[in-house]
Design an enzyme around this catalytic site. Structure first.
Site, PDB file in Angstrom:
ATOM      1  N   SER A   7       0.872  -1.181   0.000  1.00  0.00           N
ATOM      2  CA  SER A   7       0.000   0.000   0.000  1.00  0.00           C
ATOM      3  C   SER A   7       0.905   1.225   0.000  1.00  0.00           C
ATOM      4  O   SER A   7       2.083   1.135   0.350  1.00  0.00           O
ATOM      5  CB  SER A   7      -0.923  -0.013   1.209  1.00  0.00           C
ATOM      6  OG  SER A   7      -0.185  -0.215   2.392  1.00  0.00           O
ATOM      7  N   GLU A   9       1.258   5.561   0.786  1.00  0.00           N
ATOM      8  CA  GLU A   9       0.700   6.721   1.509  1.00  0.00           C
ATOM      9  C   GLU A   9       1.096   8.028   0.822  1.00  0.00           C
ATOM     10  O   GLU A   9       2.237   8.195   0.396  1.00  0.00           O
ATOM     11  CB  GLU A   9       1.253   6.688   2.937  1.00  0.00           C
ATOM     12  CG  GLU A   9       0.757   7.829   3.794  1.00  0.00           C
ATOM     13  CD  GLU A   9       1.154   7.642   5.255  1.00  0.00           C
ATOM     14  OE1 GLU A   9       0.987   6.529   5.801  1.00  0.00           O
ATOM     15  OE2 GLU A   9       1.655   8.612   5.843  1.00  0.00           O
ATOM     16  N   ASP A 100      -0.781  15.032  16.293  1.00  0.00           N
ATOM     17  CA  ASP A 100      -0.026  15.923  17.185  1.00  0.00           C
ATOM     18  C   ASP A 100      -0.468  17.335  16.897  1.00  0.00           C
ATOM     19  O   ASP A 100      -0.327  17.799  15.762  1.00  0.00           O
ATOM     20  CB  ASP A 100       1.483  15.816  16.901  1.00  0.00           C
ATOM     21  CG  ASP A 100       2.016  14.444  17.241  1.00  0.00           C
ATOM     22  OD1 ASP A 100       1.893  14.043  18.402  1.00  0.00           O
ATOM     23  OD2 ASP A 100       2.529  13.772  16.322  1.00  0.00           O
ATOM     24  N   PHE A 207      12.779  14.413   9.843  1.00  0.00           N
ATOM     25  CA  PHE A 207      11.589  13.607  10.173  1.00  0.00           C
ATOM     26  C   PHE A 207      11.878  12.675  11.328  1.00  0.00           C
ATOM     27  O   PHE A 207      11.092  12.531  12.246  1.00  0.00           O
ATOM     28  CB  PHE A 207      11.226  12.678   9.019  1.00  0.00           C
ATOM     29  CG  PHE A 207      10.393  13.299   7.944  1.00  0.00           C
ATOM     30  CD1 PHE A 207       9.632  14.441   8.174  1.00  0.00           C
ATOM     31  CD2 PHE A 207      10.346  12.723   6.682  1.00  0.00           C
ATOM     32  CE1 PHE A 207       8.876  14.991   7.161  1.00  0.00           C
ATOM     33  CE2 PHE A 207       9.593  13.274   5.673  1.00  0.00           C
ATOM     34  CZ  PHE A 207       8.855  14.408   5.912  1.00  0.00           C
ATOM     35  N   HIS A 257       3.877  -1.062   3.737  1.00  0.00           N
ATOM     36  CA  HIS A 257       3.167   0.201   3.491  1.00  0.00           C
ATOM     37  C   HIS A 257       4.230   1.271   3.234  1.00  0.00           C
ATOM     38  O   HIS A 257       5.051   1.552   4.119  1.00  0.00           O
ATOM     39  CB  HIS A 257       2.323   0.550   4.720  1.00  0.00           C
ATOM     40  CG  HIS A 257       1.597   1.853   4.616  1.00  0.00           C
ATOM     41  ND1 HIS A 257       0.413   2.006   3.918  1.00  0.00           N
ATOM     42  CD2 HIS A 257       1.888   3.096   5.119  1.00  0.00           C
ATOM     43  CE1 HIS A 257      -0.003   3.267   4.013  1.00  0.00           C
ATOM     44  NE2 HIS A 257       0.871   3.944   4.726  1.00  0.00           N
TER      45      HIS A 257
HETATM   46  P1  FAD Z   1      -2.018   7.129  20.448  1.00  0.00           P
HETATM   47  O1  FAD Z   1      -2.194   5.696  20.114  1.00  0.00           O
HETATM   48  O2  FAD Z   1      -3.136   7.836  21.143  1.00  0.00           O
HETATM   49  O3  FAD Z   1      -0.685   7.226  21.317  1.00  0.00           O
HETATM   50  C1  FAD Z   1      -0.066   8.484  21.614  1.00  0.00           C
HETATM   51  C2  FAD Z   1       0.753   8.394  22.897  1.00  0.00           C
HETATM   52  O4  FAD Z   1      -0.115   8.292  24.024  1.00  0.00           O
HETATM   53  C3  FAD Z   1       1.662   7.157  22.989  1.00  0.00           C
HETATM   54  O5  FAD Z   1       2.818   7.555  23.692  1.00  0.00           O
HETATM   55  C4  FAD Z   1       0.855   6.153  23.801  1.00  0.00           C
HETATM   56  O6  FAD Z   1       1.662   5.243  24.515  1.00  0.00           O
HETATM   57  C5  FAD Z   1       0.084   7.077  24.739  1.00  0.00           C
HETATM   58  N1  FAD Z   1      -1.276   6.559  25.027  1.00  0.00           N
HETATM   59  C6  FAD Z   1      -2.139   6.010  24.155  1.00  0.00           C
HETATM   60  N2  FAD Z   1      -3.315   5.712  24.727  1.00  0.00           N
HETATM   61  C7  FAD Z   1      -3.201   6.102  26.013  1.00  0.00           C
HETATM   62  C8  FAD Z   1      -4.084   6.072  27.118  1.00  0.00           C
HETATM   63  N3  FAD Z   1      -5.331   5.586  26.980  1.00  0.00           N
HETATM   64  N4  FAD Z   1      -3.618   6.548  28.315  1.00  0.00           N
HETATM   65  C9  FAD Z   1      -2.371   7.050  28.430  1.00  0.00           C
HETATM   66  N5  FAD Z   1      -1.482   7.106  27.403  1.00  0.00           N
HETATM   67  C10 FAD Z   1      -1.892   6.648  26.221  1.00  0.00           C
HETATM   68  N6  FAD Z   1      -0.286  12.182  12.203  1.00  0.00           N
HETATM   69  C11 FAD Z   1      -1.136  13.071  11.650  1.00  0.00           C
HETATM   70  O7  FAD Z   1      -1.330  14.159  12.193  1.00  0.00           O
HETATM   71  N7  FAD Z   1      -1.794  12.793  10.479  1.00  0.00           N
HETATM   72  C12 FAD Z   1      -1.651  11.612   9.842  1.00  0.00           C
HETATM   73  O8  FAD Z   1      -2.255  11.401   8.792  1.00  0.00           O
HETATM   74  C13 FAD Z   1      -0.768  10.642  10.414  1.00  0.00           C
HETATM   75  N8  FAD Z   1      -0.614   9.428   9.844  1.00  0.00           N
HETATM   76  C14 FAD Z   1       0.163   8.478  10.471  1.00  0.00           C
HETATM   77  C15 FAD Z   1       0.228   7.186   9.926  1.00  0.00           C
HETATM   78  C16 FAD Z   1       1.004   6.199  10.534  1.00  0.00           C
HETATM   79  C17 FAD Z   1       1.016   4.814   9.939  1.00  0.00           C
HETATM   80  C18 FAD Z   1       1.750   6.504  11.709  1.00  0.00           C
HETATM   81  C19 FAD Z   1       2.617   5.462  12.355  1.00  0.00           C
HETATM   82  C20 FAD Z   1       1.678   7.780  12.258  1.00  0.00           C
HETATM   83  C21 FAD Z   1       0.882   8.779  11.658  1.00  0.00           C
HETATM   84  N9  FAD Z   1       0.752  10.052  12.206  1.00  0.00           N
HETATM   85  C22 FAD Z   1      -0.097  10.977  11.630  1.00  0.00           C
HETATM   86  C23 FAD Z   1       1.510  10.436  13.406  1.00  0.00           C
HETATM   87  C24 FAD Z   1       0.713  10.225  14.697  1.00  0.00           C
HETATM   88  O9  FAD Z   1      -0.444  11.017  14.698  1.00  0.00           O
HETATM   89  C25 FAD Z   1       1.604  10.626  15.863  1.00  0.00           C
HETATM   90  O10 FAD Z   1       2.655   9.695  16.002  1.00  0.00           O
HETATM   91  C26 FAD Z   1       0.921  10.862  17.194  1.00  0.00           C
HETATM   92  O11 FAD Z   1       1.869  11.421  18.096  1.00  0.00           O
HETATM   93  C27 FAD Z   1       0.373   9.616  17.881  1.00  0.00           C
HETATM   94  O12 FAD Z   1      -0.731   9.143  17.245  1.00  0.00           O
HETATM   95  P2  FAD Z   1      -1.331   7.703  17.651  1.00  0.00           P
HETATM   96  O13 FAD Z   1      -2.551   7.534  16.885  1.00  0.00           O
HETATM   97  O14 FAD Z   1      -0.284   6.665  17.576  1.00  0.00           O
HETATM   98  O15 FAD Z   1      -1.659   8.031  19.202  1.00  0.00           O
END
Ligand code: FAD
Length: 278
Positions: A7, A9, A100, A207, A257
């Site tokens: 896939s 991105e 973020d 990055f 990916h």
């Molecule tokens: P989460 O899973 O919420 O985790 C974030 C942090 O919080 C981690 O340190 C985790 O350990 C902690 N955490 C999680 N759940 C809890 C909880 N319930 N209680 C306490 N702590 C917790 N960013 C963008 O803005 N746009 C995009 O399109 C984008 N695409 C991405 C695609 C991929 C494949 C990846 C790997 C990253 C992408 N990102 C994107 C970056 C991502 O948004 C950031 O890395 C962000 O900081 C974390 O997102 P997450 O969904 O992993 O967060």
């Protein structure tokens, strides 16, 4: 050996020239029959319209399009509206993220973590979407500990995600270890490695510093040594990333990916070396 699914991105382009270039990139990559094309989403909704527009185009061309959706800085109402727009368009796959919030940009909003977004998508749209979430083999930069990060990952998967895509990495052992450890915690869904081809070193270094992906010292030193010699950077990058993909494939990774940065050539070259042909 069966070839893993692939896939690609993209980010949503900002200019008419960027849109035209992405259409050309997509045509080239489509020849390799990817499972889907995904499109990133700027946290806080900064690219919402452009993400939607790019997804609309990909979908209209007959390819499976997967919008990323990040929840930080957003409201339930806004996310609900977007989900229903995508559902009505016939979109079936979503990459659900926290995102973020850029510094100085508004409040955190109604969702704190990605697991809350996953639960919300399931509550709103049932089983309609295949939900992908993010995974971090070298751990998320804000994680309290490796174990906490894996437990948070498990929470996100158990909230209803179908599969995960990882942050990019250049150390295959980190990926295999992450898969093994999270399997022990009860995660059974596929965890697909995210692959970052190397086109320009300075951009990659920037990055990597932000997202916590490690460029091993031997790679950094070699890449730094090439200076402005872009051709050598790309040749080395292609070799290293091809070998990484070979290791991942041999070790049973369920797919690859590619973070394309809207460029076709680097991904195409690696995939050609891996034996993928149009
Ligand atoms: P989460 O899973 O919420 O985790 C974030 C942090 O919080 C981690 O340190 C985790 O350990 C902690 N955490 C999680 N759940 C809890 C909880 N319930 N209680 C306490 N702590 C917790 N960013 C963008 O803005 N746009 C995009 O399109 C984008 N695409 C991405 C695609 C991929 C494949 C990846 C790997 C990253 C992408 N990102 C994107 C970056 C991502 O948004 C950031 O890395 C962000 O900081 C974390 O997102 P997450 O969904 O992993 O967060």
């Amino acid at each position: 050996m069966n070839k893993p699914i692939i896939s690609f991105e993209f980010f949503p382009p900002q200019t008419p020239e960027g849109t035209e270039k992405l259409t050309a990139t997509r045509r080239l990559l489509a020849t390799l029959k990817p499972e889907f094309f995904s499109v990133t989403f700027g946290a806080g909704g900064s690219t919402q319209d452009r993400t939607l527009e790019t997804i609309r185009k990909i979908h209209a061309e007959g390819y499976q399009a997967a919008p990323h959706l990040s929840c930080v800085g957003s409201t339930r109402e806004n996310i609900r509206a977007l989900l229903h727009t995508y559902k009505d368009m016939g979109i079936k796959r979503i990459v659900a993220l926290r995102g973020d919030l850029p510094s100085g940009m508004g409040s955190i909003g109604e969702f704190q973590y990605a697991n809350e977004l996953v639960s919300f998508i399931r509550a709103e749209t049932g089983e309609h979407f295949h939900i992908e979430v993010a995974a971090y083999p070298e751990f998320h930069p804000q994680a309290n500990s490796a174990r906490d990060d894996m437990l948070n990952f498990k929470r996100k998967m158990h909230a209803g995600a179908n599969s995960a895509i990882t942050q990019y990495f250049y150390n295959a052992d980190a990926y295999f270890r992450f898969v093994e450890e999270t399997r022990k915690l009860g995660v059974t869904a596929p965890i697909v490695p995210g692959i970052m081809p190397i086109a320009r070193y300075s951009q990659l270094a920037r990055f990597s510093d932000t997202c916590g992906a490690e460029i091993p010292r031997w790679m950094r030193k070699t890449l730094e040594g090439y200076g402005d010699d872009v051709e050598s950077v790309q040749r080395f990058g292609c070799d290293v990333v091809t070998q990484l993909c070979e290791k991942l494939n041999a070790g049973g990774a369920p797919g690859l990916h590619f973070y394309t940065l809207n460029q076709a050539n680097a991904s195409l070259e690696i995939l050609k070396q891996l034996g993928y042909h149009a």
